[in-house]
Design a protein around this motif. Structure first.
Motif, PDB file in Angstrom:
ATOM      1  N   LEU A   1       0.816  -1.217   0.000  1.00  0.00           N
ATOM      2  CA  LEU A   1       0.000   0.000   0.000  1.00  0.00           C
ATOM      3  C   LEU A   1       0.848   1.264   0.000  1.00  0.00           C
ATOM      4  O   LEU A   1       0.426   2.296  -0.525  1.00  0.00           O
ATOM      5  N   ALA A   2       2.044   1.224   0.609  1.00  0.00           N
ATOM      6  CA  ALA A   2       2.915   2.401   0.600  1.00  0.00           C
ATOM      7  C   ALA A   2       3.324   2.769  -0.824  1.00  0.00           C
ATOM      8  O   ALA A   2       3.463   3.952  -1.163  1.00  0.00           O
TER       9      ALA A   2
ATOM     10  N   VAL B   1       3.643  12.703   0.270  1.00  0.00           N
ATOM     11  CA  VAL B   1       4.493  11.525   0.471  1.00  0.00           C
ATOM     12  C   VAL B   1       4.575  11.178   1.946  1.00  0.00           C
ATOM     13  O   VAL B   1       4.455  10.009   2.345  1.00  0.00           O
ATOM     14  N   ALA B   2       4.778  12.208   2.792  1.00  0.00           N
ATOM     15  CA  ALA B   2       4.885  11.952   4.232  1.00  0.00           C
ATOM     16  C   ALA B   2       3.550  11.530   4.826  1.00  0.00           C
ATOM     17  O   ALA B   2       3.478  10.605   5.654  1.00  0.00           O
ATOM     18  N   VAL B   3       2.480  12.186   4.405  1.00  0.00           N
ATOM     19  CA  VAL B   3       1.162  11.895   4.969  1.00  0.00           C
ATOM     20  C   VAL B   3       0.700  10.489   4.605  1.00  0.00           C
ATOM     21  O   VAL B   3       0.129   9.761   5.430  1.00  0.00           O
ATOM     22  N   GLN B   4       0.951  10.078   3.339  1.00  0.00           N
ATOM     23  CA  GLN B   4       0.460   8.764   2.932  1.00  0.00           C
ATOM     24  C   GLN B   4       1.118   7.651   3.725  1.00  0.00           C
ATOM     25  O   GLN B   4       0.503   6.612   3.965  1.00  0.00           O
TER      26      GLN B   4
ATOM     27  N   ALA C   1       0.041   3.355   7.476  1.00  0.00           N
ATOM     28  CA  ALA C   1       0.368   2.658   8.719  1.00  0.00           C
ATOM     29  C   ALA C   1      -0.825   2.602   9.672  1.00  0.00           C
ATOM     30  O   ALA C   1      -0.936   1.685  10.494  1.00  0.00           O
ATOM     31  N   ALA C   2      -1.720   3.607   9.574  1.00  0.00           N
ATOM     32  CA  ALA C   2      -2.856   3.672  10.492  1.00  0.00           C
ATOM     33  C   ALA C   2      -4.104   2.990   9.958  1.00  0.00           C
ATOM     34  O   ALA C   2      -5.127   2.965  10.652  1.00  0.00           O
ATOM     35  N   LEU C   3      -4.047   2.464   8.738  1.00  0.00           N
ATOM     36  CA  LEU C   3      -5.228   1.811   8.183  1.00  0.00           C
ATOM     37  C   LEU C   3      -5.606   0.577   8.993  1.00  0.00           C
ATOM     38  O   LEU C   3      -4.732  -0.184   9.420  1.00  0.00           O
TER      39      LEU C   3
END
Length: 553
Positions: free
Chosen positions: A78-79, A133-136, A141-143
């Motif tokens: 997903l990243a 990029v940083a937010v995704q 990670a929080a999904l």
């Protein structure tokens, strides 16, 4: 061969970061420092050059988006989907920027399009990329685990949703800039940057720096396809730095910032292309390996099927053939049991002899069957020695019954000759030929050995004066479970000649059949000639038991 694209959420095995990546990132900062002292220099205005730079950057980012999306569809990380979304945002933002840039060229540098809309759109374009990029990373990670599994399972649907969200974000940003143009702070006054514009660039510089730290902190746990984003964010920092140093548009710093962005896009694209080529080679090698193993598996399946058929044939043939001697044994046993007092001594003797023959027949079947079950074609273990030819012939005749021995004439044409073969296997083949000749012919039998025309092999021949083999059966004479039909009772189950063929081939020899004129049969065994003196074979004990599946005589 496995291709590791990392886990779905984003922590593959920790691996070293390539030096070339750090070299490219450092080169961006060095180039920024070199350009900074002359950043305020104002060359001739080339608005078309700036537009070309943005078009090339958009094309590079769009291709990068495609490569990253393909990586996601293959690996399901997903990243990687989030990073491709960030590049999609950058490439889509180029479209309204290019349209607005064309409007500025027509309306002049003092219009609201040039002083508010265009620079604010550029700020969202340049600084929105590193922030996304940083937010995704944090979002992925929080999904929840359930959503992550669904996104992995339905990758194309996840990619379509991500693209739709980015398209909506680009439309919202563009609409916000154009709709609120009269309320947004003025970015430029003419070609000179305002204080508000400086604060915006400074805030964007800070956001890019924080994004770079967030990305670099987890860089060792990211797959190679995602690491090169560090170079793109470094270029954003360098461009923002030059904007702060050179506060006017169309200065050398202004152009250098955009050139740096384009170069960084090209570097990332080339790196991804190289990584994609590497993955393709790995996948191709894995495909070839899978194809090779599939072929081996298919061959193994065919071999298993053949083995199963073989064993089924053995059982079916043995079941059929064993009935005949068992029926004879049962009949004679019943006769002797119920009519013992009424039978003469000669009749009893004949019955016992018949019983003995049928028992010998069953023992012969069992020996051949055991050899066939233990020694499949090409897997027969041999123990070759220099075997004297005369010793091999003598051993065969000495083991025959007295009555049969009188009918066999053995001659050796080459004194002192020897073969390089397994003694037990050689004895088994020759004994089988001779016993068949005794069984199916009534005349004399000749056992001979002689050199062939080349002098490299020795030919053992067993000839009889029987009726021979029907011509249409010769081609199948050494096949499994085949036997020539006889006018009298059938004996054996068709194991002997097939086993003789296997034993001969295991010793690098050959067996075949020839007709004898005017009538009769000749079975021939060819074995390689021993090149050394066979003195060591003179004391061989051929009666020792064997463990390789070949029955002893």
């Amino acid at each position: 061969m496995a291709v590791d694209l990392g886990s779905a959420a984003g922590r593959p095995e920790e691996v070293p970061i390539p030096r070339v990546l750090w070299a490219c990132a450092v080169a961006v900062f060095i180039a920024t420092l070199l350009v900074a002292p002359i950043a305020t220099h104002r060359p001739p205005v080339r608005p078309n050059l700036a537009l070309v730079l943005f078009v090339l950057m958009a094309a590079a980012d769009l291709l990068t988006t495609h490569l990253l999306l393909q990586q996601f569809l293959v690996g399901g990380r997903l990243a990687t989907l989030g990073l491709s979304s960030a590049y999609l945002y950058s490439s889509l933002m180029m479209l309204p920027y290019a349209v607005m840039f064309a409007q500025v060229q027509r309306r002049g540098p003092s219009s609201i399009w040039a002083e508010v809309c265009l620079p604010w759109l550029a700020a969202f374009l340049f600084f929105g990329f590193p922030v996304l990029v940083a937010v995704q990373q944090r979002v992925v990670a929080a999904l929840p685990a359930r959503l992550s599994r669904q996104a992995q399972t339905r990758r194309r649907a996840a990619a379509a949703i991500a693209a739709a969200l980015i398209l909506a974000l680009v439309a919202a940003v563009t609409g916000l800039v154009i709709g609120a143009a009269d309320r947004l702070p003025q970015f430029y006054h003419g070609d000179t940057q305002t204080a508000a514009g400086g604060w915006v660039v400074g805030a964007g510089l800070l956001a890019a720096a924080v994004s770079l730290l967030v990305v670099a902190r987890d860089l060792r746990h990211r797959p190679p396809v995602e690491r090169w984003v560090v170079v793109a964010i470094s270029a954003t920092l360098g461009s923002a730095t030059l904007h702060i140093v050179a506060t006017e548009r169309y200065t050398l710093g202004w152009y250098a910032g955009r050139v740096a962005m384009l170069i960084s896009s090209g570097v990332v694209l080339v790196a991804l292309l190289a990584e994609t080529a590497t993955l393709y080679r790995q996948l191709s090698a894995a495909h070839h390996e899978l194809s090779r193993r599939a072929e081996q598996l298919a061959a193994a399946n065919l071999e298993l099927e053949a083995t199963g058929t073989w064993k089924s044939d053995i059982i079916a043939t043995l079941t059929h053939e064993i009935n005949q001697p068992l029926a004879v044994i049962s009949a004679y046993s019943e006769e002797l049991t119920h009519e013992w007092d009424t039978t003469t001594d000669d009749e009893r003797r004949a019955a016992v002899q018949a019983l003995g023959k049928r028992v010998d027949q069953l023992l012969d079947m069992a020996a051949h069957l055991l050899a066939l079950c233990r020694a499949e074609p090409g897997q027969i273990h041999t123990q070759p020695v220099a075997l004297p030819v005369r010793q091999a012939l003598t051993r065969v005749t000495d083991n025959l019954p007295k009555k049969a021995r009188k009918r066999v004439d053995a001659t050796c044409g080459q004194p002192g000759a020897a073969v390089w073969a397994d003694p037990v296997h050689t004895h088994e083949v020759l004994t089988n030929f001779v016993t068949n000749a005794v069984k199916y012919s009534s005349g004399d039998i000749h056992l001979s050995a002689a050199l062939d025309d080349t002098g490299n092999d020795i030919l053992f021949a067993v000839s009889d004066e029987g009726n021979g083999v029907p011509p249409d059966f010769v081609a199948h004479l050494f096949d499994r479970f085949t036997q020539v039909g006889q006018t009298g009772p059938r004996t054996g189950a068709g194991f002997g000649l097939y086993l003789s063929k296997l034993l001969a081939e295991a010793n690098h020899g050959q067996v075949w059949y020839e007709d004898v004129v005017p009538h009769g049969s000749r079975f021939i065994l060819r074995l390689p000639r021993a090149q050394q003196s066979p003195q060591t074979a003179a004391s061989l004990d051929l009666s020792l038991p064997r463990t390789d599946g070949a029955p002893n005589a």
